[in-house]
Scaffold this active site. Structure first.
Site, mmCIF file in Angstrom:
data_model
loop_
_atom_site.group_PDB
_atom_site.id
_atom_site.type_symbol
_atom_site.label_atom_id
_atom_site.label_comp_id
_atom_site.label_asym_id
_atom_site.label_seq_id
_atom_site.Cartn_x
_atom_site.Cartn_y
_atom_site.Cartn_z
ATOM 1 N N ARG A 38 -48.803 -24.864 -6.061
ATOM 2 C CA ARG A 38 -49.939 -25.782 -5.852
ATOM 3 C C ARG A 38 -50.784 -25.230 -4.718
ATOM 4 O O ARG A 38 -50.343 -25.152 -3.561
ATOM 5 C CB ARG A 38 -49.437 -27.192 -5.536
ATOM 6 C CG ARG A 38 -48.905 -27.913 -6.787
ATOM 7 C CD ARG A 38 -48.662 -29.393 -6.546
ATOM 8 N NE ARG A 38 -47.743 -29.644 -5.465
ATOM 9 C CZ ARG A 38 -48.073 -30.218 -4.319
ATOM 10 N NH1 ARG A 38 -49.307 -30.601 -4.061
ATOM 11 N NH2 ARG A 38 -47.145 -30.413 -3.388
ATOM 12 N N THR A 142 -26.019 -23.574 3.571
ATOM 13 C CA THR A 142 -27.267 -23.252 4.295
ATOM 14 C C THR A 142 -28.294 -24.369 4.178
ATOM 15 O O THR A 142 -29.113 -24.354 3.250
ATOM 16 C CB THR A 142 -27.907 -21.971 3.709
ATOM 17 O OG1 THR A 142 -27.960 -22.127 2.284
ATOM 18 C CG2 THR A 142 -27.144 -20.734 4.059
ATOM 19 N N ALA A 144 -31.700 -25.838 4.796
ATOM 20 C CA ALA A 144 -32.967 -25.161 5.076
ATOM 21 C C ALA A 144 -33.401 -25.333 6.529
ATOM 22 O O ALA A 144 -33.825 -24.380 7.189
ATOM 23 C CB ALA A 144 -34.039 -25.710 4.129
ATOM 24 N N LYS A 196 -20.790 -27.760 -6.644
ATOM 25 C CA LYS A 196 -20.657 -28.505 -5.374
ATOM 26 C C LYS A 196 -21.667 -29.655 -5.289
ATOM 27 O O LYS A 196 -21.421 -30.663 -4.630
ATOM 28 C CB LYS A 196 -20.739 -27.564 -4.167
ATOM 29 C CG LYS A 196 -22.084 -26.861 -3.958
ATOM 30 C CD LYS A 196 -23.053 -27.629 -3.104
ATOM 31 C CE LYS A 196 -24.423 -26.995 -3.081
ATOM 32 N NZ LYS A 196 -25.426 -27.780 -2.360
ATOM 33 N N SER A 259 -27.772 -33.206 3.272
ATOM 34 C CA SER A 259 -27.680 -32.936 1.823
ATOM 35 C C SER A 259 -28.369 -34.025 1.018
ATOM 36 O O SER A 259 -28.042 -35.211 1.139
ATOM 37 C CB SER A 259 -26.210 -32.848 1.406
ATOM 38 O OG SER A 259 -26.125 -32.980 -0.005
ATOM 39 N N VAL A 284 -35.950 -32.199 -4.547
ATOM 40 C CA VAL A 284 -35.078 -31.950 -5.692
ATOM 41 C C VAL A 284 -33.625 -32.368 -5.384
ATOM 42 O O VAL A 284 -33.122 -32.122 -4.291
ATOM 43 C CB VAL A 284 -35.154 -30.463 -6.125
ATOM 44 C CG1 VAL A 284 -34.592 -29.526 -5.067
ATOM 45 C CG2 VAL A 284 -34.427 -30.243 -7.437
HETATM 46 N N1 NDP Z 1 -33.004 -27.091 0.901
HETATM 47 C C1 NDP Z 1 -31.856 -26.487 1.088
HETATM 48 O O1 NDP Z 1 -31.230 -26.684 2.136
HETATM 49 C C2 NDP Z 1 -31.296 -25.549 0.064
HETATM 50 C C3 NDP Z 1 -31.788 -25.481 -1.230
HETATM 51 N N2 NDP Z 1 -31.249 -24.618 -2.126
HETATM 52 C C4 NDP Z 1 -31.727 -24.546 -3.497
HETATM 53 O O2 NDP Z 1 -33.054 -24.068 -3.525
HETATM 54 C C5 NDP Z 1 -33.740 -24.581 -4.675
HETATM 55 C C6 NDP Z 1 -35.061 -25.174 -4.210
HETATM 56 O O3 NDP Z 1 -34.751 -26.238 -3.353
HETATM 57 P P1 NDP Z 1 -35.667 -26.751 -2.158
HETATM 58 O O4 NDP Z 1 -36.619 -25.735 -1.698
HETATM 59 O O5 NDP Z 1 -34.743 -27.330 -1.166
HETATM 60 O O6 NDP Z 1 -36.414 -27.921 -2.906
HETATM 61 P P2 NDP Z 1 -37.729 -28.736 -2.496
HETATM 62 O O7 NDP Z 1 -37.678 -29.997 -3.254
HETATM 63 O O8 NDP Z 1 -37.883 -28.773 -1.017
HETATM 64 O O9 NDP Z 1 -38.868 -27.800 -3.053
HETATM 65 C C7 NDP Z 1 -38.940 -27.397 -4.390
HETATM 66 C C8 NDP Z 1 -40.183 -26.568 -4.499
HETATM 67 O O10 NDP Z 1 -40.253 -26.000 -5.801
HETATM 68 C C9 NDP Z 1 -41.603 -26.160 -6.231
HETATM 69 N N3 NDP Z 1 -41.686 -26.131 -7.675
HETATM 70 C C10 NDP Z 1 -41.323 -27.081 -8.568
HETATM 71 N N4 NDP Z 1 -41.605 -26.673 -9.823
HETATM 72 C C11 NDP Z 1 -42.185 -25.451 -9.704
HETATM 73 C C12 NDP Z 1 -42.701 -24.513 -10.641
HETATM 74 N N5 NDP Z 1 -42.682 -24.746 -11.967
HETATM 75 N N6 NDP Z 1 -43.235 -23.376 -10.173
HETATM 76 C C13 NDP Z 1 -43.246 -23.124 -8.852
HETATM 77 N N7 NDP Z 1 -42.765 -23.963 -7.913
HETATM 78 C C14 NDP Z 1 -42.232 -25.108 -8.347
HETATM 79 C C15 NDP Z 1 -42.009 -27.499 -5.663
HETATM 80 O O11 NDP Z 1 -43.406 -27.609 -5.638
HETATM 81 P P3 NDP Z 1 -44.147 -29.032 -5.737
HETATM 82 O O12 NDP Z 1 -43.286 -30.033 -5.030
HETATM 83 O O13 NDP Z 1 -45.410 -28.763 -5.041
HETATM 84 O O14 NDP Z 1 -44.292 -29.317 -7.189
HETATM 85 C C16 NDP Z 1 -41.425 -27.414 -4.269
HETATM 86 O O15 NDP Z 1 -42.273 -26.709 -3.401
HETATM 87 C C17 NDP Z 1 -32.784 -25.615 -5.308
HETATM 88 O O16 NDP Z 1 -32.134 -25.031 -6.405
HETATM 89 C C18 NDP Z 1 -31.788 -25.901 -4.196
HETATM 90 O O17 NDP Z 1 -30.504 -26.271 -4.679
HETATM 91 C C19 NDP Z 1 -30.245 -23.783 -1.785
HETATM 92 C C20 NDP Z 1 -29.732 -23.808 -0.510
HETATM 93 C C21 NDP Z 1 -30.211 -24.695 0.500
HETATM 94 O O1 13P Z 2 -27.359 -26.337 -1.063
HETATM 95 C C1 13P Z 2 -27.581 -26.879 0.005
HETATM 96 C C2 13P Z 2 -26.959 -26.453 1.242
HETATM 97 O O2 13P Z 2 -26.202 -25.302 1.092
HETATM 98 C C3 13P Z 2 -28.508 -28.021 0.060
HETATM 99 O O3 13P Z 2 -27.865 -29.114 -0.467
HETATM 100 P P1 13P Z 2 -28.704 -30.319 -1.078
HETATM 101 O O4 13P Z 2 -29.484 -29.758 -2.216
HETATM 102 O O5 13P Z 2 -27.685 -31.333 -1.443
HETATM 103 O O6 13P Z 2 -29.606 -30.800 0.027
#
Ligand code: NDP
Ligand code: 13P
Length: 336
Positions: A38, A142, A144, A196, A259, A284
């Site tokens: 976006r 981890t 974020a 998990k 989490s 998410v």
């Molecule tokens: N946060 C954490 O601590 C951790 C997260 N993860 C993993 O990382 C992944 C992302 O999570 P996280 O960043 O936390 O999630 P968020 O909800 O913070 O962000 C998700 C992002 O993905 C974007 N997005 C959604 N659909 C699309 C698409 N079709 N194309 C491009 N971008 C898109 C969203 O954009 P918008 O909202 O603008 O639509 C948003 O910026 C997940 O699988 C999660 O399990 C892994 C380890 C740690």
């Molecule tokens: O995967 C994660 C930490 O390692 C983040 O967990 P949640 O998606 O539950 O916030």
């Protein structure tokens, strides 16, 4: 036309974790591009030089570049790190596939399985990008925000390609704060990260019902057993589940309110409806959707996963959290 690949890594997905990983790599002194889908969100990040909603107080290093043009990001970057939710993973790979150079390598930090089919994301990536594309996955405990703050963190990186693992470790590893472990078991590393989340929902539900540390710890311990059983049946090594991507991430997500999966479970345990709980989180919740795929894999492979089964029944069959807890407690006595 050959364009120079002046940036070692592009991060696709400007949510909390993509941004945190981009900050961590940029803090090591490497130029990095962060792409979001976006343009107004990308413009805000570029203007404020931080993600003020999810990672407030974590300023972007100068070498972190924001970009809303996917073609431009891919053209400038040697390799690509995908950090979008699992439901968007295949879509993003389809978009970039025609743009990739033959030697561009792919890594993802997405935790989950392909919606509906339950395929590993490595299978999805190989199908879309071809069998010769070098792939890797990063996973582990981890949050974020802690990573973005530079607090000590350890992860696992897994790939069949040693050079790709070593290059990723070089980009991310920091003696001050970011420790990278390598692991050859891509199947186990991916399954740990997906399963998990489902167990963390169950731990949250238990806490939401007002249960204590005993119940939470029992769910973690038996959840680890469920994860290992399914993982081994799908070709993973049991040792992987004792590492960062298994036990490490399981303990983190089941015990700390950073989490989203755990908080989602807590809300349901306290009586919220599923939509209300998701809305409260506002980000998410991978385990919600992926409970279906994990449960489906357990059924297909005849693996007993009673915790996953109860979470599935709450999320998709209208069972109350209380009745799910009662069903788990009332199971026949058995050897550990
Ligand atoms: N946060 C954490 O601590 C951790 C997260 N993860 C993993 O990382 C992944 C992302 O999570 P996280 O960043 O936390 O999630 P968020 O909800 O913070 O962000 C998700 C992002 O993905 C974007 N997005 C959604 N659909 C699309 C698409 N079709 N194309 C491009 N971008 C898109 C969203 O954009 P918008 O909202 O603008 O639509 C948003 O910026 C997940 O699988 C999660 O399990 C892994 C380890 C740690
Ligand atoms: O995967 C994660 C930490 O390692 C983040 O967990 P949640 O998606 O539950 O916030």
């Amino acid at each position: 036309m050959t364009q120079s690949k002046s940036i070692p890594l592009a991060v696709l997905g400007a949510g909390s974790y993509g941004t945190a990983l981009a900050i961590a790599v940029a803090r090591n002194g490497y130029p990095i591009s962060l792409w979001g889908h976006r343009s107004e969100h990308v413009a805000k990040l570029a203007r404020e030089r931080q993600n003020s909603v999810f990672l407030p107080g974590c300023p972007f290093p100068d070498s972190l570049h924001l970009e809303a043009d996917l073609g431009k990001v891919i053209a400038q970057s040697k390799d690509v790190l995908v950090v979008v939710p699992s439901y968007a993973f295949a879509d993003v790979l389809h978009q970039i596939e025609p743009m990739l150079a033959a030697d561009t390598r792919i890594v993802w930090a997405t935790k989950g399985l392909m919606p509906h089919t339950g395929e590993l994301l490595s299978t999805v990536a190989a199908d879309i990008l071809g069998p010769s594309r070098k792939l890797a996955v990063i996973s582990g405990p981890t949050f974020a925000k802690e990573l973005a703050q530079g607090l000590p963190t350890a992860i696992s990186v897994s790939s069949a390609d040693d050079q790709w693992v070593s290059d990723l470790a070089e980009l991310m590893h920091s003696e001050q704060s970011f420790r990278v472990y390598t692991n050859r078991d891509m199947v186990g590393v991916q399954l740990g990260g997906a399963i998990k989340n489902v167990i963390a929902i169950s731990a949250g539900m238990a806490d939401g019902l007002g249960f204590g540390a005993n119940a939470r710890t029992a769910l973690i311990t038996r959840g680890l057993r469920e994860m290992t059983r399914l993982g081994v049946a799908l070709g993973a090594h049991s040792d992987t589940f004792m590492g960062m991507a298994g036990l490490g991430d399981l303990v983190l997500t089941c015990t700390d309110n950073q989490s989203r999966n755990r908080r989602f479970g807590i809300a349901l345990g306290q009586g919220a409806l599923i939509d209300e709980a998701q809305e409260q989180i506002g980000q998410v919740v991978e385990g919600y959707r992926n409970t279906q795929e994990v449960y489906q894999l357990a059924c297909q492979h005849h693996i007993e996963m009673p915790i996953v089964e109860q979470v599935y029944q709450v999320l998709y069959q209208g069972k109350s959290v209380k009745n799910a807890a009662t069903a788990l407690l009332a199971r026949a006595q058995r050897d550990e």
